[in-house]
Design a protein around this motif. Structure first.
Motif, short mmCIF file in Angstrom:
data_model
loop_
_atom_site.label_atom_id
_atom_site.label_comp_id
_atom_site.label_asym_id
_atom_site.label_seq_id
_atom_site.Cartn_x
_atom_site.Cartn_y
_atom_site.Cartn_z
N VAL A 155 0.82 -1.22 0.00
CA VAL A 155 0.00 0.00 0.00
C VAL A 155 0.85 1.27 0.00
O VAL A 155 0.34 2.37 -0.21
CB VAL A 155 -0.98 0.03 1.20
CG1 VAL A 155 -1.90 -1.17 1.18
CG2 VAL A 155 -0.25 0.14 2.53
N THR A 156 2.15 1.13 0.24
CA THR A 156 3.04 2.28 0.27
C THR A 156 3.30 2.78 -1.15
O THR A 156 3.37 1.99 -2.09
CB THR A 156 4.39 1.91 0.92
OG1 THR A 156 4.17 1.04 2.03
CG2 THR A 156 5.14 3.14 1.38
N THR A 157 3.43 4.10 -1.31
CA THR A 157 3.65 4.68 -2.64
C THR A 157 4.86 5.60 -2.63
O THR A 157 5.31 6.05 -1.56
CB THR A 157 2.43 5.49 -3.09
OG1 THR A 157 2.31 6.65 -2.24
CG2 THR A 157 1.15 4.66 -3.02
N PRO A 158 5.38 5.93 -3.82
CA PRO A 158 6.47 6.92 -3.88
C PRO A 158 6.07 8.25 -3.26
O PRO A 158 6.92 8.94 -2.66
CB PRO A 158 6.71 7.06 -5.39
CG PRO A 158 6.31 5.74 -5.96
CD PRO A 158 5.11 5.32 -5.13
N GLU A 159 4.78 8.62 -3.38
CA GLU A 159 4.32 9.88 -2.77
C GLU A 159 4.46 9.84 -1.25
O GLU A 159 4.78 10.85 -0.61
CB GLU A 159 2.86 10.14 -3.16
CG GLU A 159 2.64 10.48 -4.62
CD GLU A 159 2.76 9.29 -5.56
OE1 GLU A 159 2.99 9.50 -6.77
OE2 GLU A 159 2.64 8.13 -5.08
N GLY A 160 4.24 8.66 -0.67
CA GLY A 160 4.42 8.51 0.77
C GLY A 160 5.87 8.67 1.18
O GLY A 160 6.18 9.29 2.21
N ILE A 161 6.78 8.10 0.39
CA ILE A 161 8.21 8.26 0.66
C ILE A 161 8.61 9.73 0.53
O ILE A 161 9.37 10.26 1.35
CB ILE A 161 9.06 7.39 -0.29
CG1 ILE A 161 8.62 5.91 -0.23
CG2 ILE A 161 10.54 7.54 0.03
CD1 ILE A 161 8.77 5.28 1.13
N ASP A 162 8.09 10.40 -0.49
CA ASP A 162 8.38 11.83 -0.67
C ASP A 162 7.92 12.63 0.55
O ASP A 162 8.63 13.53 1.02
CB ASP A 162 7.70 12.36 -1.93
CG ASP A 162 8.36 11.88 -3.21
OD1 ASP A 162 9.53 11.45 -3.14
OD2 ASP A 162 7.71 11.93 -4.27
N ALA A 163 6.72 12.34 1.04
CA ALA A 163 6.19 13.06 2.19
C ALA A 163 7.07 12.86 3.42
O ALA A 163 7.34 13.81 4.18
CB ALA A 163 4.76 12.61 2.48
N LEU A 164 7.53 11.64 3.63
CA LEU A 164 8.42 11.35 4.75
C LEU A 164 9.66 12.21 4.68
O LEU A 164 10.04 12.87 5.67
CB LEU A 164 8.80 9.87 4.73
CG LEU A 164 10.01 9.47 5.58
CD1 LEU A 164 9.71 9.62 7.06
CD2 LEU A 164 10.44 8.02 5.28
N PHE A 165 10.30 12.23 3.54
CA PHE A 165 11.59 12.93 3.46
C PHE A 165 11.43 14.44 3.35
O PHE A 165 12.33 15.18 3.75
CB PHE A 165 12.44 12.35 2.34
CG PHE A 165 13.09 11.05 2.74
CD1 PHE A 165 14.24 11.05 3.51
CD2 PHE A 165 12.52 9.83 2.40
CE1 PHE A 165 14.83 9.86 3.93
CE2 PHE A 165 13.10 8.64 2.81
CZ PHE A 165 14.25 8.65 3.58
N ARG A 166 10.30 14.92 2.87
CA ARG A 166 10.04 16.37 2.95
C ARG A 166 10.01 16.80 4.40
O ARG A 166 10.58 17.83 4.78
CB ARG A 166 8.70 16.73 2.28
CG ARG A 166 8.74 16.82 0.77
CD ARG A 166 7.54 17.62 0.23
NE ARG A 166 6.27 17.12 0.71
CZ ARG A 166 5.56 16.17 0.12
NH1 ARG A 166 6.03 15.59 -0.98
NH2 ARG A 166 4.39 15.79 0.60
N HIS A 167 9.35 15.99 5.22
CA HIS A 167 9.27 16.32 6.64
C HIS A 167 10.65 16.21 7.30
O HIS A 167 11.02 17.08 8.11
CB HIS A 167 8.28 15.38 7.35
CG HIS A 167 8.04 15.74 8.78
ND1 HIS A 167 7.02 16.60 9.15
CD2 HIS A 167 8.69 15.40 9.92
CE1 HIS A 167 7.05 16.76 10.46
NE2 HIS A 167 8.05 16.03 10.96
N LEU A 168 11.40 15.18 6.96
CA LEU A 168 12.73 15.04 7.56
C LEU A 168 13.65 16.19 7.17
O LEU A 168 14.42 16.69 7.99
CB LEU A 168 13.35 13.70 7.15
CG LEU A 168 12.66 12.43 7.68
CD1 LEU A 168 13.43 11.19 7.24
CD2 LEU A 168 12.52 12.46 9.20
N ARG A 169 13.55 16.63 5.90
CA ARG A 169 14.39 17.75 5.46
C ARG A 169 14.04 19.04 6.20
O ARG A 169 14.90 19.90 6.42
CB ARG A 169 14.25 17.96 3.95
CG ARG A 169 14.98 16.92 3.12
CD ARG A 169 15.05 17.34 1.65
NE ARG A 169 13.74 17.35 1.02
CZ ARG A 169 13.19 16.32 0.43
NH1 ARG A 169 13.82 15.14 0.38
NH2 ARG A 169 12.00 16.41 -0.14
N ASP A 170 12.78 19.16 6.61
CA ASP A 170 12.33 20.36 7.32
C ASP A 170 12.50 20.27 8.82
O ASP A 170 12.19 21.21 9.55
CB ASP A 170 10.85 20.64 7.03
CG ASP A 170 10.63 21.11 5.59
OD1 ASP A 170 11.61 21.57 4.98
OD2 ASP A 170 9.48 21.04 5.12
#
Length: 384
Positions: A363-378
């Motif tokens: 159920v995991t998607t590339p968009e979910g990975i992107d959201a994770l790392f956007r938050h980590l970068r911030d």
């Protein structure tokens, strides 16, 4: 810091090392439990036959998954009880006065069990440690510690702490030379990384239907090779251990001739019934595609982790790891607080101390990975 909330579709679900999800799981489980409620509450005499048929379906699906022959696999409440059934059944010569070998990154529950059993059963528990500064026990260190004193070795197919995948074939081949019995805990790999009891020919295999198989708690399994079954006399036994479970003669107990001898009291039928939909869903999937999707998302995680300059504590090579990626967070980061903040944007993961565990599944998607790392970068202290 702002973040765009994710849809509640599991895009950011990264907890397959704990509880697996698949499309339609809620509805399928609800139907399975409702159906069980109807059969179990029926005012007739058909409950047990139907319930045990569901358990038999669970066992058959597991046999197909790991290439097990009929009569060599049974259900268990969990991996720990499955292992206890094995250790408490072996002929005395296999353990007394010998060593039981495990790795220092085995699942802790199993180590707790073995440490408690060692004094009573007369074996020495030998735990191969991690090297200083490393995140998993090396196969070569297991081999070095493995001599002819080892009566039984318990291998971890994929670790829960680093996702390291051991070279089971190489380790078992060494065990054969040493005259050891070899068991494998496949919990963290089952359902994602292929495992066949015919190819590995481990003496016994234990697992659960949680994680990549997306099942319920209480639905573990034990597989044992036929020639060893006949030599075992489980001390954890009961009416279901018998050839005829309805034999009430107190002086005529007789073990079942197959893996059913590792049953004991009334089995956890409800957990088996609740896991059948997940196993049926999994059996209907393209297994190569499931692994390929995980590898694609894993590559994204590795690339983004490198960009952030974080330490990956998981092997980078696909053939040396399971489905999870573990990342070490800086000491300045509050892991629990970070997990809480990620939850608010629909990203679900966990931390064990400073180690963040990221396990992408169907159920995991590339968009979910992107959201994770956007938050980590911030996140202060993480972003560059």
């Amino acid at each position: 810091m702002t973040a765009t909330p994710l849809p509640t579709d599991g895009s950011g679900y990264l907890l397959y090392h704990s509880i697996g999800m698949y499309p339609g799981k809620r509805e399928a489980m609800a139907k399975a439990f409702a159906d069980f409620s109807h059969l179990w509450a029926a005012l007739d005499d058909g409950q047990w036959m139907q319930a045990l048929t569901l358990r038999a379906r669970f066992i058959d699906l597991w046999r197909d998954l790991i290439d097990a022959e009929p009569g060599t696999l049974t259900s268990a409440e969990n991996v720990t009880t499955a292992l206890y059934s094995v250790v408490g059944s072996l002929p005395e010569k296999r353990l007394k006065g010998k060593t039981l070998l495990v790795a220092g990154d085995c699942f802790p529950s199993l180590h707790f069990l073995l440490a408690g059993l060692a004094p009573r059963l007369g074996f020495t528990l030998k735990t191969v440690p991690l090297r200083v500064g490393e995140s998993w026990v090396r196969d070569e260190d297991m081999l070095e510690a493995w001599d002819e004193s080892v009566g039984v070795a318990l291998l971890t197919f994929v670790t829960s702490t680093s996702s390291h995948r051991s070279d089971v074939a190489r380790l078992i081949a060494h065990g054969r030379k040493m005259g050891s019995l070899v068991g494998v805990d496949i919990t963290q790999g089952a359902g994602l990384v292929p495992y066949s009891v015919k190819e590995t020919y481990a003496d016994f295999t234990v697992s659960t239907t949680l994680k990549w198989l997306c099942g319920t708690p209480g639905a573990g399994i034990l597989h044992m090779q036929p020639e060893l079954i006949a030599a075992c006399s489980p001390e954890l036994r009961g009416w279901f251990s018998q050839e005829n479970i309805f034999s009430w003669d107190l002086d005529a107990f007789q073990y079942a001739s197959d893996a059913r001898r590792f049953d004991h009291g009334t089995p956890s039928v409800l957990a088996c019934a609740g896991s059948v939909p997940a196993l049926e869903w999994h059996a209907g999937q393209d297994q190569t595609a499931l692994l390929a999707q995980n590898r694609k998302l894993g590559a994204m995680i590795i690339a983004e982790t490198d960009k952030l300059g974080l330490d990956l504590v998981t092997p980078r090579e696909d053939d040396r790891r399971g489905g999870s990626l573990m990342v070490r967070l800086p000491e300045t980061i509050d892991g629990a607080g970070l997990i809480d903040r990620l939850r608010t944007i629909g990203v679900f993961t966990d931390c064990r101390g400073p180690i963040m565990r990221l396990s992408p599944g169907i159920v995991t998607t590339p968009e979910g990975i992107d959201a994770l790392f956007r938050h980590l970068r911030d996140t202060e202290g993480l972003g560059r």
